[in-house]
Design a protein around this motif. Structure first.
Motif, PDB file in Angstrom:
ATOM      1  N   TRP A   1     -35.902 -25.577 -16.832  1.00  0.00           N
ATOM      2  CA  TRP A   1     -35.312 -26.736 -16.136  1.00  0.00           C
ATOM      3  C   TRP A   1     -35.654 -28.023 -16.880  1.00  0.00           C
ATOM      4  CZ3 TRP A   1     -37.524 -30.936 -13.393  1.00  0.00           C
ATOM      5  CH2 TRP A   1     -36.649 -31.642 -12.563  1.00  0.00           C
ATOM      6  N   LEU A   2     -36.913 -28.136 -17.280  1.00  0.00           N
ATOM      7  CA  LEU A   2     -37.352 -29.347 -17.979  1.00  0.00           C
ATOM      8  C   LEU A   2     -36.691 -29.451 -19.357  1.00  0.00           C
ATOM      9  CD1 LEU A   2     -39.287 -31.793 -18.099  1.00  0.00           C
ATOM     10  CD2 LEU A   2     -40.975 -30.264 -19.111  1.00  0.00           C
ATOM     11  N   LEU A   3     -36.653 -28.326 -20.081  1.00  0.00           N
ATOM     12  CA  LEU A   3     -36.080 -28.376 -21.432  1.00  0.00           C
ATOM     13  C   LEU A   3     -34.571 -28.625 -21.404  1.00  0.00           C
ATOM     14  CD1 LEU A   3     -38.101 -25.703 -23.423  1.00  0.00           C
ATOM     15  CD2 LEU A   3     -38.289 -28.179 -23.480  1.00  0.00           C
ATOM     16  N   ARG A   4     -33.930 -28.256 -20.298  1.00  0.00           N
ATOM     17  CA  ARG A   4     -32.506 -28.592 -20.178  1.00  0.00           C
ATOM     18  C   ARG A   4     -32.341 -30.110 -20.129  1.00  0.00           C
ATOM     19  NH1 ARG A   4     -30.416 -26.517 -15.063  1.00  0.00           N
ATOM     20  NH2 ARG A   4     -31.200 -24.573 -15.905  1.00  0.00           N
TER      21      ARG A   4
ATOM     22  N   LEU B   1     -34.711 -23.452 -30.241  1.00  0.00           N
ATOM     23  CA  LEU B   1     -35.336 -22.832 -29.065  1.00  0.00           C
ATOM     24  C   LEU B   1     -35.868 -21.440 -29.383  1.00  0.00           C
ATOM     25  CD1 LEU B   1     -32.852 -23.889 -26.216  1.00  0.00           C
ATOM     26  CD2 LEU B   1     -35.076 -24.885 -26.755  1.00  0.00           C
ATOM     27  N   ILE B   2     -35.072 -20.649 -30.108  1.00  0.00           N
ATOM     28  CA  ILE B   2     -35.448 -19.239 -30.287  1.00  0.00           C
ATOM     29  C   ILE B   2     -36.351 -19.027 -31.510  1.00  0.00           C
ATOM     30  CG2 ILE B   2     -34.540 -16.927 -30.750  1.00  0.00           C
ATOM     31  CD1 ILE B   2     -32.125 -17.783 -28.949  1.00  0.00           C
ATOM     32  N   ASP B   3     -35.976 -19.613 -32.638  1.00  0.00           N
ATOM     33  CA  ASP B   3     -36.777 -19.360 -33.833  1.00  0.00           C
ATOM     34  C   ASP B   3     -37.957 -20.324 -33.975  1.00  0.00           C
ATOM     35  OD1 ASP B   3     -35.453 -17.146 -34.622  1.00  0.00           O
ATOM     36  OD2 ASP B   3     -34.097 -18.165 -36.005  1.00  0.00           O
TER      37      ASP B   3
ATOM     38  N   ASP C   1     -37.269 -16.509 -25.744  1.00  0.00           N
ATOM     39  CA  ASP C   1     -36.368 -15.365 -25.802  1.00  0.00           C
ATOM     40  C   ASP C   1     -34.941 -15.805 -25.455  1.00  0.00           C
ATOM     41  OD1 ASP C   1     -36.144 -15.401 -22.989  1.00  0.00           O
ATOM     42  OD2 ASP C   1     -37.927 -14.164 -22.795  1.00  0.00           O
ATOM     43  N   TYR C   2     -34.016 -14.869 -25.660  1.00  0.00           N
ATOM     44  CA  TYR C   2     -32.599 -15.209 -25.506  1.00  0.00           C
ATOM     45  C   TYR C   2     -32.278 -15.701 -24.092  1.00  0.00           C
ATOM     46  CZ  TYR C   2     -31.275 -12.997 -29.974  1.00  0.00           C
ATOM     47  OH  TYR C   2     -31.128 -12.683 -31.297  1.00  0.00           O
ATOM     48  N   SER C   3     -32.858 -15.014 -23.107  1.00  0.00           N
ATOM     49  CA  SER C   3     -32.494 -15.358 -21.728  1.00  0.00           C
ATOM     50  C   SER C   3     -32.996 -16.764 -21.352  1.00  0.00           C
ATOM     51  CB  SER C   3     -33.021 -14.325 -20.748  1.00  0.00           C
ATOM     52  OG  SER C   3     -34.405 -14.209 -20.900  1.00  0.00           O
TER      53      SER C   3
END
Lengths: 206, 202
Positions: B69-72, B146-148, B153-155
């Protein structure tokens, strides 16, 4: 062996790297990797890219981002201030309107109680005169003390209007309408100002 | 760490509780903003704005991953800043370094255990990574950051960007492919084990 690797292949390789493929997809991809050296090289490359990105250093936070009470309350303070300004503006406009109305109608601001009988008499003038005429013609005289007072005031008004013809001939204008409804309008605007004040107080409380 | 309790207290207006959340997440939020925006000042502004916005809208948080929520909020704020920069590009007051990177400021990366040569290599490598990230489209950059870079994770990433998992997978694959192409241009900076072969470009 395929000549080039498609975008779909890259999606498969990328998902495979992260363990995101279903077992059946993984088996199929592993079989292709054995048969297609170019695909295997691409996977090796992607693996290095991912490892490199994961090695990218994290920056040290340059300062604290904790909120001060001012930052936290900025919005509610601003809201209260805006609400207060809005209420003040309404109250000020109301006051100006009432004063302007008073000046334009009466020349000087006068107390509501002083003007009220005049307004009442202007309103009641025509019907009462008719009733007086009718009653007098029938030889009945005034029916009660209120009627007597009204008749006396009507007589006084007629005398004043005879002395000031402009009053008698004044057309029905906006100013006249405002003067006629002044008490109601003033009460309405005062209520509006009170409501605005209450709203400001409510905003401040929030 | 009792995150749920801090969130409840913060929702009830307890600023101290919210600031505990800030302390927990400010490093992550700042680093995501930095990698998306590519410069320190903008990243600081975006991070601070995100925390202010989060505090003000805390009541709209209805559970689930607080981090997502925060990172959005952080990513949306960073997108806004990027759009603003595109509308009103600013010229720096000082001439840019010849290689187009930020003036070197390795202090933040210093590791007590490494030699100056290793530090210099890491600084250059970091600059190369950031330069390649800056060349990606916003949504591709977000996926790879975000992922690398942040190891989510993806979700989690899908929840942050509010896109289906398949979209995130596809964006990540494209982003990695483009990063591979771009990083080949900095091959001399890469340690041997990370040297890219350049084979299999789509």
């Amino acid at each position: 062996m395929k000549a080039a690797i498609t975008l779909r292949d890259y999606e498969l390789l990328s998902a495979h790297l992260d363990g995101q493929l279903a077992p059946a997809e993984t088996q199929a991809l592993l079989a292709r990797l054995d048969a297609e050296p170019q695909l295997a090289a691409a996977l090796a490359s992607l693996t290095k890219v991912r490892a490199l990105l994961r090695r990218a250093p994290q920056r040290r936070v340059p300062r604290s981002f904790m909120l001060t009470p001012q930052q936290a309350g900025q919005r509610s303070g601003l809201g209260a201030w805006s609400g207060f300004n809005f209420a003040s503006a309404i109250a000020a406009l109301t006051l100006i309107f009432v004063l302007v109305t008073d000046f334009s109608v009466n020349g000087l601001p006068t107390p509501l109680t002083a003007r009220a009988p005049e307004a009442v008499m202007m309103m009641a003038e025509a019907p009462q005169a008719e009733s007086y005429d009718a009653g007098e013609a029938a030889g009945n005289g005034p029916a009660n003390p209120v009627e007597t007072l009204a008749l006396e005031n009507t007589a006084a008004d007629e005398t004043r209007m005879a002395e000031e013809p402009s009053l008698k001939e004044a057309p029905l204008t906006l100013t006249g309408w405002v003067a006629y409804n002044a008490p109601v309008l003033e009460a309405l605007l005062a209520s509006l100002a009170v409501i605005a004040g209450l709203l400001a107080w409510h905003h401040r409380r929030r | 760490m009792n995150e749920e309790q801090w969130i409840k207290d913060a929702q009830a207006g307890d600023l101290d509780a919210f600031n505990r959340l800030v302390i927990s997440y400010q490093g992550l939020a700042y680093n995501v903003a930095y990698r998306l925006l590519g410069d320190d000042a903008s990243a600081q502004d975006a991070t601070q704005d995100a925390f202010i916005s989060a505090y003000r809208n805390l009541r709209s948080y209805k559970g689930g991953s607080f981090k997502a929520w925060l990172l959005r909020i952080v990513t949306n704020g960073s997108y806004d800043e990027l759009r603003r920069q595109k509308r009103r590009p600013q010229l720096p007051l000082e001439p840019e370094p010849l290689d187009g990177e930020d003036a070197p400021d390795p202090a933040w990366m210093a590791d007590p255990g490494e030699s100056p040569a290793e530090l210099a290599e890491r600084v250059e490598l970091n600059a190369a990574i950031q330069r390649c990230l800056n060349q990606l489209e916003d949504e591709f950059r977000t996926a790879v950051v975000l992922i690398d870079v942040q190891g989510m994770d993806y979700s989690e990433a899908a929840e942050i960007v509010k896109r289906p998992l398949g979209t995130v997978k596809s964006r990540l694959a494209r982003a990695r492919s483009r990063m591979q192409e771009c990083l080949q241009g900095f091959a001399e900076l890469l340690p041997d084990k990370f040297r890219l072969t350049g084979e299999g470009k789509p």
